[in-house]
Scaffold this motif. Structure first.
Motif, PDB file in Angstrom:
ATOM      1  N   MET A   1      -5.278 -11.864  76.597  1.00  0.00           N
ATOM      2  CA  MET A   1      -6.053 -11.115  75.845  1.00  0.00           C
ATOM      3  C   MET A   1      -7.276 -10.423  76.592  1.00  0.00           C
ATOM      4  O   MET A   1      -8.016 -11.506  76.930  1.00  0.00           O
ATOM      5  CB  MET A   1      -6.161 -11.417  74.489  1.00  0.00           C
ATOM      6  N   LYS A   2      -7.438  -9.238  76.632  1.00  0.00           N
ATOM      7  CA  LYS A   2      -9.015  -8.918  77.069  1.00  0.00           C
ATOM      8  C   LYS A   2     -10.010  -9.165  76.024  1.00  0.00           C
ATOM      9  O   LYS A   2      -9.561  -9.296  74.901  1.00  0.00           O
ATOM     10  CB  LYS A   2      -8.980  -7.527  77.269  1.00  0.00           C
ATOM     11  N   LEU A   3     -11.208  -9.414  76.708  1.00  0.00           N
ATOM     12  CA  LEU A   3     -12.255  -9.884  75.751  1.00  0.00           C
ATOM     13  C   LEU A   3     -12.604  -8.905  74.755  1.00  0.00           C
ATOM     14  O   LEU A   3     -13.007  -9.050  73.733  1.00  0.00           O
ATOM     15  CB  LEU A   3     -13.466 -10.309  76.514  1.00  0.00           C
ATOM     16  N   GLU A   4     -12.548  -7.594  75.208  1.00  0.00           N
ATOM     17  CA  GLU A   4     -13.054  -6.420  74.546  1.00  0.00           C
ATOM     18  C   GLU A   4     -11.942  -6.264  73.223  1.00  0.00           C
ATOM     19  O   GLU A   4     -12.396  -5.973  72.226  1.00  0.00           O
ATOM     20  CB  GLU A   4     -12.922  -5.129  75.010  1.00  0.00           C
ATOM     21  N   ASN A   5     -10.862  -6.998  73.455  1.00  0.00           N
ATOM     22  CA  ASN A   5      -9.937  -6.735  72.018  1.00  0.00           C
ATOM     23  C   ASN A   5     -10.424  -7.876  71.055  1.00  0.00           C
ATOM     24  O   ASN A   5      -9.940  -7.642  70.055  1.00  0.00           O
ATOM     25  CB  ASN A   5      -8.417  -6.924  72.581  1.00  0.00           C
ATOM     26  N   GLU A   6     -10.953  -8.938  71.601  1.00  0.00           N
ATOM     27  CA  GLU A   6     -11.337  -9.948  70.660  1.00  0.00           C
ATOM     28  C   GLU A   6     -12.658  -9.428  69.652  1.00  0.00           C
ATOM     29  O   GLU A   6     -12.999 -10.172  68.690  1.00  0.00           O
ATOM     30  CB  GLU A   6     -11.606 -11.209  71.285  1.00  0.00           C
ATOM     31  N   ARG A  29      -8.846 -20.268  72.399  1.00  0.00           N
ATOM     32  CA  ARG A  29      -9.038 -21.038  73.493  1.00  0.00           C
ATOM     33  C   ARG A  29      -8.485 -22.678  73.809  1.00  0.00           C
ATOM     34  O   ARG A  29      -8.804 -23.174  74.617  1.00  0.00           O
ATOM     35  CB  ARG A  29     -10.392 -20.662  74.008  1.00  0.00           C
TER      36      ARG A  29
END
Length: 162
Positions: A1-6, A29
């Motif tokens: 998952m992309k960090l931006e999506n979190e 994580r």
């Protein structure tokens, strides 16, 4: 998952929704295990990939008619503590204090009072700390017990791990 999506919510101010996003990201994580006996209620593996929560601790707290999961708050504490120990080489007491504050923020941000949360933790703390250690993960990080010079617990953990 992309960090931006979190990052679902954005604010540079103290914001419960942003903190909830962070708590969720932290949980993604690590693996969480409730299968072992863990003095001090929770701990982490040496490689920081697993958070261990004592198998006798209830998984939820009833709050205003809702069962709230305890795991996200404990995971937040354990990950923050482990990162501070490993990455910044802080003493356990300092890392623990900062992790407690992160845990407290996560608890309050979820709408639960710190007092209600702590009542559950304190109600189980003594029995967990004094329980006969039958199942101990072989990769449990022993730093907290060493830094506190808690040799009695260290000895019990080492014996149980054999």
């Amino acid at each position: 998952m992309k960090l931006e999506n979190e990052v679902r919510h954005k604010s540079e101010e103290v914001d419960d929704r942003v903190l909830a996003d962070a708590v969720t990201a932290l949980q993604r994580r690590v693996t969480v295990s409730h299968d072992f006996d863990i003095p001090y209620i929770a701990g982490y593996s040496e490689d920081a990939k697993t958070v261990y929560i004592d198998r006798h601790l209830p998984r939820t707290i009833a709050w205003k008619g809702v069962d709230m999961r305890l795991t996200p708050f404990l995971v937040t504490h354990e990950i923050v503590e482990k990162a501070l120990l490993d990455e910044l080489r802080l003493h356990y007491l300092h890392a623990h204090q900062i992790a407690l504050r992160a845990e407290q923020g996560a608890v309050r941000g979820a709408g639960l009072t710190w007092r209600a949360y702590q009542s559950v933790m304190k109600a189980h703390e003594k029995q967990i700390d004094e329980e006969a250690l039958k199942r101990v993960p072989g990769d449990l990080d022993l730093t907290p017990y060493r830094d506190l010079d808690d040799f009695a617990v260290l000895e019990r953990l080492i014996r149980a791990a054999r």
